[in-house]
Design a protein around this motif. Structure first.
Motif, PDB file in Angstrom:
ATOM      1  N   TYR A   4       9.267  -9.413   3.547  1.00  0.00           N
ATOM      2  CA  TYR A   4       8.812  -8.024   3.698  1.00  0.00           C
ATOM      3  C   TYR A   4       9.981  -7.183   4.213  1.00  0.00           C
ATOM      4  O   TYR A   4      10.125  -6.975   5.416  1.00  0.00           O
ATOM      5  CB  TYR A   4       7.625  -7.981   4.665  1.00  0.00           C
ATOM      6  N   PRO A   5      10.819  -6.663   3.329  1.00  0.00           N
ATOM      7  CA  PRO A   5      12.008  -5.929   3.758  1.00  0.00           C
ATOM      8  C   PRO A   5      11.656  -4.621   4.464  1.00  0.00           C
ATOM      9  O   PRO A   5      10.538  -4.126   4.399  1.00  0.00           O
ATOM     10  CB  PRO A   5      12.765  -5.652   2.462  1.00  0.00           C
ATOM     11  N   PHE A  10       8.690   0.650   5.590  1.00  0.00           N
ATOM     12  CA  PHE A  10       8.724   2.104   5.622  1.00  0.00           C
ATOM     13  C   PHE A  10       7.675   2.690   4.683  1.00  0.00           C
ATOM     14  O   PHE A  10       6.923   3.604   5.051  1.00  0.00           O
ATOM     15  CB  PHE A  10      10.122   2.605   5.245  1.00  0.00           C
ATOM     16  N   TRP A  11       7.601   2.193   3.445  1.00  0.00           N
ATOM     17  CA  TRP A  11       6.637   2.700   2.469  1.00  0.00           C
ATOM     18  C   TRP A  11       5.206   2.422   2.921  1.00  0.00           C
ATOM     19  O   TRP A  11       4.319   3.254   2.750  1.00  0.00           O
ATOM     20  CB  TRP A  11       6.886   2.102   1.086  1.00  0.00           C
ATOM     21  N   THR A  12       4.969   1.282   3.517  1.00  0.00           N
ATOM     22  CA  THR A  12       3.637   0.947   4.020  1.00  0.00           C
ATOM     23  C   THR A  12       3.230   1.918   5.125  1.00  0.00           C
ATOM     24  O   THR A  12       2.111   2.428   5.138  1.00  0.00           O
ATOM     25  CB  THR A  12       3.608  -0.499   4.544  1.00  0.00           C
ATOM     26  N   MET A  13       4.148   2.181   6.039  1.00  0.00           N
ATOM     27  CA  MET A  13       3.854   3.120   7.125  1.00  0.00           C
ATOM     28  C   MET A  13       3.620   4.529   6.587  1.00  0.00           C
ATOM     29  O   MET A  13       2.730   5.249   7.053  1.00  0.00           O
ATOM     30  CB  MET A  13       4.989   3.111   8.143  1.00  0.00           C
ATOM     31  N   LEU A  14       4.392   4.938   5.592  1.00  0.00           N
ATOM     32  CA  LEU A  14       4.235   6.256   5.002  1.00  0.00           C
ATOM     33  C   LEU A  14       2.855   6.399   4.347  1.00  0.00           C
ATOM     34  O   LEU A  14       2.155   7.387   4.565  1.00  0.00           O
ATOM     35  CB  LEU A  14       5.335   6.517   3.967  1.00  0.00           C
TER      36      LEU A  14
END
Length: 133
Positions: A4-5, A10-14
């Motif tokens: 999980y890079p 970042f995209w998940t949090m966004l």
């Protein structure tokens, strides 16, 4: 943790943040639907069904179609709440608390307090003498 890079995190949090923002907007819209006095019962039901059955599109359509009115209704509600609060303050503070009430108003208020039994005869006479002095 190598699977999980950081960019995926970042995209998940966004997306999570955007989803939370959408939920807030959905609840705001549902509140606005029920508080709108000008909207009929069928109109409220229609908007509610649209926002719940097609959530993302329904919310977007509602904001486009009724967003300006939503802002105006919220502003009017805030203005009415502030006016009610100011009236409550004036009523609670009364003319004797720094207001501009006349001596007659004060005497009327004192007579009412005496009749309700909140003041004894002695307290009434002292307060009356203070007002008339």
């Amino acid at each position: 943790m190598d699977d999980y890079p950081l960019l995926d995190l970042f995209w998940t949090m966004l997306w999570f943040f955007l989803w939370i923002m959408w939920l807030f907007l959905l609840f705001k819209i549902i509140t606005d639907i029920f508080r709108d006095d000008e909207l009929s019962g069928w109109g409220k039901a229609g908007w509610l069904i649209l926002c719940l059955v097609l959530p993302f599109i329904g919310v977007l359509i509602y904001v486009i179609a009724r967003g300006t009115g939503m802002t105006q209704r919220e502003t009017a509600r805030a203005r009415d709440a502030e006016a009610a609060f100011q009236d409550y303050i004036r009523e609670t503070a009364g003319p004797g608390a720094g207001g501009t009430g006349s001596a007659g108003d004060e005497l009327t208020r004192l007579v009412g307090l005496k009749e309700r039994g909140a003041l004894t005869e002695e307290e009434f006479q002292k307060a009356k003498a203070k007002i008339l002095a």
